[in-house]
Design an enzyme around this catalytic site. Sequence first.
Site, PDB file in Angstrom:
ATOM      1  N   LYS A 106       0.858  -1.183   0.000  1.00 40.19           N
ATOM      2  CA  LYS A 106       0.000   0.000   0.000  1.00 40.19           C
ATOM      3  C   LYS A 106       0.882   1.218   0.000  1.00 40.19           C
ATOM      4  CE  LYS A 106      -4.513   0.645   0.446  1.00 40.19           C
ATOM      5  NZ  LYS A 106      -5.442  -0.419   0.076  1.00 40.19           N
ATOM      6  N   ASP A 146      -6.974   4.091  -4.523  1.00 43.05           N
ATOM      7  CA  ASP A 146      -7.504   3.909  -3.173  1.00 43.05           C
ATOM      8  C   ASP A 146      -8.187   5.240  -2.818  1.00 43.05           C
ATOM      9  OD1 ASP A 146      -7.328   1.820  -0.868  1.00 43.05           O
ATOM     10  OD2 ASP A 146      -6.882   3.694   0.135  1.00 43.05           O
TER      11      ASP A 146
HETATM   12  N1  GLU Z   1      -7.204  -0.051  -2.984  1.00 39.68           N
HETATM   13  C1  GLU Z   1      -8.005  -1.205  -3.244  1.00 39.68           C
HETATM   14  C2  GLU Z   1      -8.004  -2.122  -2.035  1.00 39.68           C
HETATM   15  O1  GLU Z   1      -7.762  -1.696  -0.942  1.00 39.68           O
HETATM   16  C3  GLU Z   1      -7.630  -1.899  -4.532  1.00 39.68           C
HETATM   17  C4  GLU Z   1      -6.235  -2.426  -4.597  1.00 39.68           C
HETATM   18  C5  GLU Z   1      -5.832  -2.935  -5.981  1.00 39.68           C
HETATM   19  O2  GLU Z   1      -6.653  -2.957  -6.872  1.00 39.68           O
HETATM   20  O3  GLU Z   1      -4.671  -3.277  -6.119  1.00 39.68           O
HETATM   21  O4  GLU Z   1      -8.333  -3.282  -2.127  1.00 39.68           O
END
Ligand code: GLU
Length: 420
Positions: A106, A146
């Site tokens: 993240k 996100d």
């Molecule tokens: N940010 C989204 C999550 O927390 C998607 C992450 C992604 O698609 O890699 O799942």
Amino acid sequence: MSDHQNLFAMATAQFTKAADLINLNPMVRTILSEPQNEIIVNFPVTMDDGSHRLFKGYRIQHNNTHGPYKGGIRFHESVNLSEVKALAAWMTWKSALMGIPFGGAKGGVSFNPRNFSPAEIQRITRRFTYALGNNIGPEYDIPAPDVGTGAREMVWMMDTYMQMFNASERNQTRRVVTGKSLLNGGSLGRDKATGQGLVFCFDVWSQHAGFPIKGSTFFVQGFGNVGSHAARIMQARGSRMLAASDHTGAIGNADGIDAHDLAAYVAQKGGVKGYARAKEIQQTEFYHTKADIFIPAALECTVTIDNEALIQAKYVVEGANGPTTPEAEAKLAARGITVIPDILANSGGVTVSYFEWVQNKNSELWDLEKVDEELNIMMTRSTEGVIEEMKSRKCDPRTAAMCLAVGRLEKIYMERGIFP
Ligand code: GLU
């Protein structure tokens, strides 16, 4: 320290509970207890008025034994190291639970994009991507949207990353990010994927529980990408939305709020506040909404011991990451309220990110029916797996989901061992 400031402690508590239950191998427990890499960058950006500001950006790479690091980039003023570490860990569990060949990561930049112009946001995005350099890559670490980011930012990230390569190699670097616009290599269905996956998951859950969605009621916290799509799809199933909230306030209407109409209003006005076909309500009234299903789809730690007692829903379906604190979750469970956990309920986003990545890699274009069908298959399989695990281990849904995810990683480590 508030829950929000120490989110990694909450993620660790969830991990420990599952690790104890499955009697996790001590070596694997040690390895998974911290992220593999913690990258922090401070980078300067020129503002529209010619002044310069320094921004702090994070990329936490939790684990890549299940596949390349994968996870979103958050633009929000509350982004901090502990938060990004927790969110990265949840991505590892999410990918492992879904059986998607990705690991967990993240990232984020700590600022409020609402206070910056689009040109400034573009420069922040590009300079952050440049600062990350080769710490991201199409086979190494793949960011996605996100909170506070979307297709626009992903395309800027992709374009910035591409500049580092010769023209002949550029096309193969497209999949360095997912959640892109359709014209720039995105997938059909990615924008609604998290909301769609949440409803697919709840379809299965409600069927097992003998709870009919048709004729039910729900309310949504965070009427953004995840919440508004979940709401529109729930409505198509015959469920009625009684309240919605976001950063501008909360609104309610006991007769129902049309999710499409509200989404159109929010697209124009930037928030739910002032929506004429519902009345403005206070937070306490919002949490106390008399509906069957509560979908927290905003930020972490929004369901806490301070408001848990107000919730009268039968189901809390987590669209956000980490909305329910462990203390609140235990109290909800004691009152017979089911919390369907984030790593299951909101995994539709990363699942369709995976489809996008595969399409980019193979130069394929899937139609929406195929995306939805594949997503449904994966959500159904994982939801059924969690329900089964919950029954056999006699534990709560989150712990069951965690046991499956961590158990899978344990098997991987037992086969591979550690180097040297
Ligand atoms: N940010 C989204 C999550 O927390 C998607 C992450 C992604 O698609 O890699 O799942």
